[in-house]
Design a protein around this motif. Structure first.
Motif, PDB file in Angstrom:
ATOM      1  N   PHE A 182      52.909  51.814  52.332  1.00 45.40           N
ATOM      2  CA  PHE A 182      52.671  51.775  50.887  1.00 45.40           C
ATOM      3  C   PHE A 182      53.372  50.572  50.272  1.00 45.40           C
ATOM      4  CE2 PHE A 182      54.106  52.670  46.561  1.00 45.40           C
ATOM      5  CZ  PHE A 182      52.881  52.893  45.943  1.00 45.40           C
ATOM      6  N   LEU A 183      52.627  49.855  49.422  1.00 51.27           N
ATOM      7  CA  LEU A 183      53.146  48.667  48.763  1.00 51.27           C
ATOM      8  C   LEU A 183      52.800  48.715  47.282  1.00 51.27           C
ATOM      9  CD1 LEU A 183      54.388  45.762  48.949  1.00 51.27           C
ATOM     10  CD2 LEU A 183      52.078  44.943  49.461  1.00 51.27           C
ATOM     11  N   GLN A 184      53.802  48.529  46.427  1.00 43.57           N
ATOM     12  CA  GLN A 184      53.549  48.450  44.988  1.00 43.57           C
ATOM     13  C   GLN A 184      53.011  47.055  44.657  1.00 43.57           C
ATOM     14  OE1 GLN A 184      56.539  50.169  42.234  1.00 43.57           O
ATOM     15  NE2 GLN A 184      57.737  50.602  44.086  1.00 43.57           N
ATOM     16  N   ARG A 185      51.806  47.005  44.126  1.00 41.36           N
ATOM     17  CA  ARG A 185      51.156  45.711  43.879  1.00 41.36           C
ATOM     18  C   ARG A 185      51.986  44.827  42.937  1.00 41.36           C
ATOM     19  NH1 ARG A 185      46.578  47.575  42.274  1.00 41.36           N
ATOM     20  NH2 ARG A 185      45.305  47.183  44.126  1.00 41.36           N
ATOM     21  N   HIS A 186      52.538  45.409  41.896  1.00 45.53           N
ATOM     22  CA  HIS A 186      53.280  44.636  40.905  1.00 45.53           C
ATOM     23  C   HIS A 186      54.780  44.576  41.201  1.00 45.53           C
ATOM     24  CE1 HIS A 186      49.756  44.263  38.290  1.00 45.53           C
ATOM     25  NE2 HIS A 186      49.500  45.529  38.589  1.00 45.53           N
ATOM     26  N   PRO A 242      49.242  40.387  36.681  1.00 42.17           N
ATOM     27  CA  PRO A 242      48.080  40.297  37.581  1.00 42.17           C
ATOM     28  C   PRO A 242      47.907  38.905  38.196  1.00 42.17           C
ATOM     29  CG  PRO A 242      47.505  41.549  35.631  1.00 42.17           C
ATOM     30  CD  PRO A 242      48.877  40.997  35.383  1.00 42.17           C
ATOM     31  N   SER A 243      48.275  37.863  37.459  1.00 37.17           N
ATOM     32  CA  SER A 243      48.099  36.506  37.974  1.00 37.17           C
ATOM     33  C   SER A 243      49.182  36.103  38.961  1.00 37.17           C
ATOM     34  CB  SER A 243      48.077  35.502  36.809  1.00 37.17           C
ATOM     35  OG  SER A 243      47.003  35.763  35.929  1.00 37.17           O
ATOM     36  N   SER A 244      50.368  36.701  38.871  1.00 44.00           N
ATOM     37  CA  SER A 244      51.471  36.281  39.738  1.00 44.00           C
ATOM     38  C   SER A 244      51.647  37.164  40.971  1.00 44.00           C
ATOM     39  CB  SER A 244      52.783  36.244  38.945  1.00 44.00           C
ATOM     40  OG  SER A 244      53.251  37.555  38.641  1.00 44.00           O
ATOM     41  N   VAL A 245      50.838  38.224  41.113  1.00 45.88           N
ATOM     42  CA  VAL A 245      50.922  39.056  42.314  1.00 45.88           C
ATOM     43  C   VAL A 245      50.698  38.176  43.553  1.00 45.88           C
ATOM     44  CG1 VAL A 245      49.771  40.894  43.627  1.00 45.88           C
ATOM     45  CG2 VAL A 245      50.178  41.184  41.177  1.00 45.88           C
ATOM     46  N   PRO A 246      51.552  38.249  44.553  1.00 49.46           N
ATOM     47  CA  PRO A 246      51.373  37.442  45.762  1.00 49.46           C
ATOM     48  C   PRO A 246      50.336  38.075  46.698  1.00 49.46           C
ATOM     49  CG  PRO A 246      53.379  38.715  45.943  1.00 49.46           C
ATOM     50  CD  PRO A 246      52.828  38.994  44.572  1.00 49.46           C
ATOM     51  N   TYR A 304      31.797  43.723  42.863  1.00 42.69           N
ATOM     52  CA  TYR A 304      32.705  42.994  41.976  1.00 42.69           C
ATOM     53  C   TYR A 304      32.010  41.813  41.323  1.00 42.69           C
ATOM     54  CZ  TYR A 304      36.541  45.360  44.404  1.00 42.69           C
ATOM     55  OH  TYR A 304      37.384  46.306  44.936  1.00 42.69           O
ATOM     56  N   ILE A 305      32.479  41.463  40.144  1.00 41.54           N
ATOM     57  CA  ILE A 305      32.239  40.157  39.545  1.00 41.54           C
ATOM     58  C   ILE A 305      33.621  39.563  39.293  1.00 41.54           C
ATOM     59  CG2 ILE A 305      31.363  38.882  37.556  1.00 41.54           C
ATOM     60  CD1 ILE A 305      29.147  40.946  37.301  1.00 41.54           C
ATOM     61  N   ASP A 306      33.889  38.439  39.941  1.00 43.03           N
ATOM     62  CA  ASP A 306      35.220  37.836  39.914  1.00 43.03           C
ATOM     63  C   ASP A 306      35.283  36.766  38.838  1.00 43.03           C
ATOM     64  OD1 ASP A 306      37.700  36.821  40.411  1.00 43.03           O
ATOM     65  OD2 ASP A 306      37.292  36.155  42.462  1.00 43.03           O
ATOM     66  N   ARG A 307      36.074  37.024  37.785  1.00 39.42           N
ATOM     67  CA  ARG A 307      36.256  36.069  36.698  1.00 39.42           C
ATOM     68  C   ARG A 307      37.676  35.487  36.692  1.00 39.42           C
ATOM     69  NH1 ARG A 307      32.599  33.653  33.780  1.00 39.42           N
ATOM     70  NH2 ARG A 307      33.619  34.067  31.770  1.00 39.42           N
ATOM     71  N   THR A 308      38.405  35.654  37.780  1.00 45.71           N
ATOM     72  CA  THR A 308      39.753  35.100  37.848  1.00 45.71           C
ATOM     73  C   THR A 308      39.683  33.609  38.169  1.00 45.71           C
ATOM     74  OG1 THR A 308      40.046  35.597  40.203  1.00 45.71           O
ATOM     75  CG2 THR A 308      40.637  37.325  38.616  1.00 45.71           C
ATOM     76  N   PHE A 309      40.732  32.884  37.778  1.00 41.89           N
ATOM     77  CA  PHE A 309      40.714  31.435  37.990  1.00 41.89           C
ATOM     78  C   PHE A 309      42.086  30.849  38.305  1.00 41.89           C
ATOM     79  CE2 PHE A 309      40.925  32.448  33.456  1.00 41.89           C
ATOM     80  CZ  PHE A 309      42.120  31.841  33.081  1.00 41.89           C
ATOM     81  N   ALA A 310      43.145  31.639  38.276  1.00 42.03           N
ATOM     82  CA  ALA A 310      44.493  31.101  38.452  1.00 42.03           C
ATOM     83  C   ALA A 310      45.178  31.647  39.699  1.00 42.03           C
ATOM     84  CB  ALA A 310      45.335  31.410  37.209  1.00 42.03           C
ATOM     85  N   ARG A 311      44.405  31.932  40.750  1.00 41.19           N
ATOM     86  CA  ARG A 311      44.957  32.595  41.930  1.00 41.19           C
ATOM     87  C   ARG A 311      44.467  31.935  43.211  1.00 41.19           C
ATOM     88  NH1 ARG A 311      43.824  38.823  39.714  1.00 41.19           N
ATOM     89  NH2 ARG A 311      44.246  38.272  37.539  1.00 41.19           N
ATOM     90  N   GLU A 312      45.296  31.968  44.235  1.00 38.58           N
ATOM     91  CA  GLU A 312      44.878  31.515  45.561  1.00 38.58           C
ATOM     92  C   GLU A 312      43.983  32.586  46.167  1.00 38.58           C
ATOM     93  OE1 GLU A 312      45.356  28.697  46.941  1.00 38.58           O
ATOM     94  OE2 GLU A 312      46.900  27.812  45.653  1.00 38.58           O
ATOM     95  N   LYS A 313      42.768  32.203  46.569  1.00 38.26           N
ATOM     96  CA  LYS A 313      41.766  33.197  46.932  1.00 38.26           C
ATOM     97  C   LYS A 313      41.408  33.242  48.405  1.00 38.26           C
ATOM     98  CE  LYS A 313      39.718  33.325  42.345  1.00 38.26           C
ATOM     99  NZ  LYS A 313      38.453  33.501  41.580  1.00 38.26           N
ATOM    100  N   SER A 314      42.061  32.435  49.227  1.00 39.66           N
ATOM    101  CA  SER A 314      41.701  32.429  50.648  1.00 39.66           C
ATOM    102  C   SER A 314      42.915  32.095  51.499  1.00 39.66           C
ATOM    103  CB  SER A 314      40.593  31.410  50.910  1.00 39.66           C
ATOM    104  OG  SER A 314      40.251  31.374  52.290  1.00 39.66           O
ATOM    105  N   PRO A 316      46.721  38.077  31.299  1.00 43.50           N
ATOM    106  CA  PRO A 316      47.153  39.463  31.147  1.00 43.50           C
ATOM    107  C   PRO A 316      46.674  40.137  29.860  1.00 43.50           C
ATOM    108  CG  PRO A 316      48.929  38.022  30.493  1.00 43.50           C
ATOM    109  CD  PRO A 316      47.830  37.129  30.981  1.00 43.50           C
ATOM    110  N   GLN A 317      46.053  39.357  28.961  1.00 46.26           N
ATOM    111  CA  GLN A 317      45.540  39.968  27.746  1.00 46.26           C
ATOM    112  C   GLN A 317      44.303  40.806  28.048  1.00 46.26           C
ATOM    113  OE1 GLN A 317      45.788  36.665  28.243  1.00 46.26           O
ATOM    114  NE2 GLN A 317      47.477  35.941  26.942  1.00 46.26           N
ATOM    115  N   PHE A 318      44.032  41.805  27.207  1.00 43.64           N
ATOM    116  CA  PHE A 318      42.817  42.590  27.342  1.00 43.64           C
ATOM    117  C   PHE A 318      41.639  41.813  26.748  1.00 43.64           C
ATOM    118  CE2 PHE A 318      46.151  45.997  27.151  1.00 43.64           C
ATOM    119  CZ  PHE A 318      45.995  46.434  28.455  1.00 43.64           C
ATOM    120  N   SER A 319      40.432  42.329  26.938  1.00 39.09           N
ATOM    121  CA  SER A 319      39.213  41.632  26.531  1.00 39.09           C
ATOM    122  C   SER A 319      39.067  41.552  25.020  1.00 39.09           C
ATOM    123  CB  SER A 319      37.981  42.373  27.065  1.00 39.09           C
ATOM    124  OG  SER A 319      38.031  42.553  28.438  1.00 39.09           O
TER     125      SER A 319
END
Length: 293
Positions: A50-54, A62-66, A106-116, A163-166
């Motif tokens: 078990f790992l706590q995501r945050h 959400p953007s800084s999660v490794p 999923y539809i991925d709208r993230t842009f500030a993360r390493e994805k691969s 981290p803001q909501f929509s």
């Protein structure tokens, strides 16, 4: 090889109460430190990590999660399956706060993360047409029902950067024009990385609110979400306890998740970067060992 279940707990999910013989393990990865120590134990004879995501105390946005370190750590510990538990908003009246949705798209709208895990020096392209494991998702749905949760099988998860909501306009677009069912901030690139690591991945979206589109609920406020988080976290723990014993003996994944890299590597063996290959030892060791010159 035995099945070993990795569980990534999102907001409000800080432990698995039913875990037996729990102990914390610090894991070093080539991608940096994971969100925190991994709690290792068992449920019904099934090993679980078990790992706590945050991270403990919710220190990561959400953007800084490794994400890469988290998936590598679970793979390095021998996990064969990964179950994601995450708080989400709903775009559907029938998908109410307190309900769980078994995500299948999923539809991925993230842009500030390493994805691969891959890149210059070792290029790979995995298939994400079906980004979650059908078998593990089905077992998760059955476990949710056994835990007394109202569960919806299948749903499209819009992943926003946060981290803001929509805004209201965004919420209406995602719901009405794009046909999304739930919205959250953390399942991407997590699901992509799990596929690259040849892990079966299933996502349980635990609904806390109706986002901002709902005319009777207004803007999303953290205080409203927190009221539902505790209830959802307890139900998520019951789901995990019900799921673990149903995994069964080790066997090839019928969806091919455990063979996702078979036809994915495109860089010629002689041209691969040794430094990157060393970082891929846990994630892609199976295919790299087979294909070195």
């Amino acid at each position: 090889m035995k099945r070993r279940l990795g569980v990534i707990g999102g907001s409000g999910v800080s432990q698995v109460a039913a875990l037996e013989g729990a102990r914390e393990v610090a894991v070093d990865t080539p991608w940096g430190a994971p969100s925190g120590p991994v709690t290792v134990g068992s449920i019904g004879g099934v090993e679980l990590c078990f790992l706590q995501r945050h991270g403990p105390g919710h220190v990561h946005s959400p953007s800084s999660v490794p994400y890469r370190a988290n998936i590598d750590a679970l793979k390095r510990l021998g996990c064969t399956e990964v179950l994601s538990l995450s708080a989400c908003g709903s775009f559907r009246e029938e998908m109410a706060p307190g309900d769980f949705v078994i995500v299948d798209q999923y539809i991925d709208r993230t842009f500030a993360r390493e994805k691969s895990f891959f890149g210059a020096g070792c290029v790979a392209h995995v298939s994400l047409a079906d980004p979650t494991c059908t078998r593990l998702s089905s077992l998760a749905a059955e476990a949710a029902a056994a835990a007394g949760v109202r569960v919806h099988r299948g749903g499209t998860y819009l992943v926003m950067e946060g981290p803001q909501f929509s805004t209201l306009a965004e919420s209406r677009m995602y719901r009405d024009s794009w046909g999304c069912d739930v919205i959250g901030m953390t399942n991407m690139p997590e699901a992509k990385l799990a596929r690259e690591a040849e892990l079966c991945y299933a996502s349980v979206a635990m609904i806390t609110d109706y986002d901002s589109w709902h005319p009777d609920h207004g803007a999303v406020e953290l205080s409203t979400i927190l009221k539902v988080l505790g209830q959802n976290a307890a139900a998520g723990g019951r789901l995990v306890a019900a799921l673990a014993p149903t995994l069964g003996p080790a066997a090839p994944c019928p969806c091919g998740c455990d063979r996702a890299l078979d036809a994915a590597l495109v860089t010629a063996p002689a041209q691969r970067d040794p430094a990157l290959l060393a970082r891929l030892d846990a994630v892609a060791g199976r295919v790299l060992a087979e294909r070195q010159p």
